[in-house]
Design an enzyme around this catalytic site. Structure first.
Site, PDB file in Angstrom:
ATOM      1  N   GLU A  17       4.574  -0.369  -0.543  1.00 45.77           N
ATOM      2  CA  GLU A  17       4.778  -0.393   0.906  1.00 45.77           C
ATOM      3  C   GLU A  17       5.781  -1.441   1.374  1.00 45.77           C
ATOM      4  O   GLU A  17       6.343  -1.301   2.461  1.00 45.77           O
ATOM      5  CB  GLU A  17       3.436  -0.653   1.618  1.00 45.77           C
ATOM      6  CG  GLU A  17       2.386   0.422   1.385  1.00 45.77           C
ATOM      7  CD  GLU A  17       2.782   1.777   1.945  1.00 45.77           C
ATOM      8  OE1 GLU A  17       3.415   1.810   3.012  1.00 45.77           O
ATOM      9  OE2 GLU A  17       2.471   2.792   1.302  1.00 45.77           O
ATOM     10  N   ILE A  65       8.513  -8.434  -0.873  1.00 45.63           N
ATOM     11  CA  ILE A  65       8.165  -9.798  -0.473  1.00 45.63           C
ATOM     12  C   ILE A  65       9.277 -10.746  -0.916  1.00 45.63           C
ATOM     13  O   ILE A  65       9.680 -10.741  -2.085  1.00 45.63           O
ATOM     14  CB  ILE A  65       6.834 -10.254  -1.112  1.00 45.63           C
ATOM     15  CG1 ILE A  65       5.730  -9.220  -0.884  1.00 45.63           C
ATOM     16  CG2 ILE A  65       6.431 -11.629  -0.580  1.00 45.63           C
ATOM     17  CD1 ILE A  65       5.343  -8.997   0.550  1.00 45.63           C
ATOM     18  N   ASP A 119      -7.484  -3.626  -0.300  1.00 45.33           N
ATOM     19  CA  ASP A 119      -6.866  -3.854  -1.613  1.00 45.33           C
ATOM     20  C   ASP A 119      -7.379  -5.171  -2.199  1.00 45.33           C
ATOM     21  O   ASP A 119      -6.606  -6.072  -2.524  1.00 45.33           O
ATOM     22  CB  ASP A 119      -5.339  -3.878  -1.471  1.00 45.33           C
ATOM     23  CG  ASP A 119      -4.621  -3.803  -2.820  1.00 45.33           C
ATOM     24  OD1 ASP A 119      -5.265  -3.446  -3.826  1.00 45.33           O
ATOM     25  OD2 ASP A 119      -3.415  -4.102  -2.864  1.00 45.33           O
TER      26      ASP A 119
END
Length: 203
Positions: free
Chosen positions: A9, A12, A116
């Site tokens: 998704e 980072i 998650d």
């Protein structure tokens, strides 16, 4: 800006001792629909993190931009729990994972589902920080809380199988101490697990 991680998704980055989370464009979706979804998800995750910050330790949201699909957060310096489990003594593991269970319960008491829960999404310092709420959502449903626990259980069994029973017992001890509706969640967890076992049975 240094890229430090990438998931399905988001990407980072680390920049000036801050974390930048950028939502990834999905080429299989229509461009306008994709932008709307990513903007909505970016906005929701930033709001969720701000809410969670009043409940358990999480990275502080410094800024977010719906247009650029970015969330800027403080960088939590520490080790991922995943990487230090084997370095701990048995007593240390029990104490740490009991704290994990309490934190999960605090989220669930506030109807927050992480989505998650893995030791890769927990950073340990003097406190235990939960990170990556990209799959998080709000729900009052016992089923969603049970599934959240079930996913954590699966992650622990997969990643830390040699210590699985002791750390999962510790998680549940902490969870039971803190959760408001333990009996209901625990009973539903048993049902979720039995469904999983049924699906795995060969024809």
């Amino acid at each position: 800006m240094k890229k430090i991680a990438q998931g399905a998704e988001a990407v980072i980055y680390l920049k000036d001792n801050k974390i930048i989370k950028e939502r990834i464009k999905k080429t299989y979706r229509h461009e306008d629909i994709d932008k709307k979804i990513r903007k909505k998800n970016t906005r929701f995750e930033a709001r969720l993190l701000k809410k969670v910050a009043g409940i358990i330790p999480v990275p502080k949201v410094l800024n977010h931009c719906d247009k650029a699909m970015l969330i800027e957060m403080e960088f939590i310096e520490g080790k991922k729990l995943r990487d230090v489990v084997n370095e701990m003594s048995k007593d240390e593991r029990k104490k740490v994972f009991k704290r994990v269970g309490k934190k999960v319960a605090k989220l669930h008491n506030n109807n927050i589902i992480h989505g998650d829960l893995t030791t890769s999404n927990m950073i340990i310092r003097e406190k235990i920080y939960f990170i990556d709420f990209g799959l998080g959502f709000i729900s009052t449903k016992v089923e969603d809380k049970a599934v959240d626990l079930h996913l954590l259980k699966q992650a622990l069994e997969s990643k830390h199988h040699e210590h699985f029973e002791e750390i999962m017992d510790a998680v549940m001890d902490g969870y039971k101490e803190e959760i408001k509706e333990f009996k209901m969640v625990h009973e539903r967890l048993m049902k979720v697990e039995s469904r999983g076992r049924y699906k795995k049975k060969p024809n």
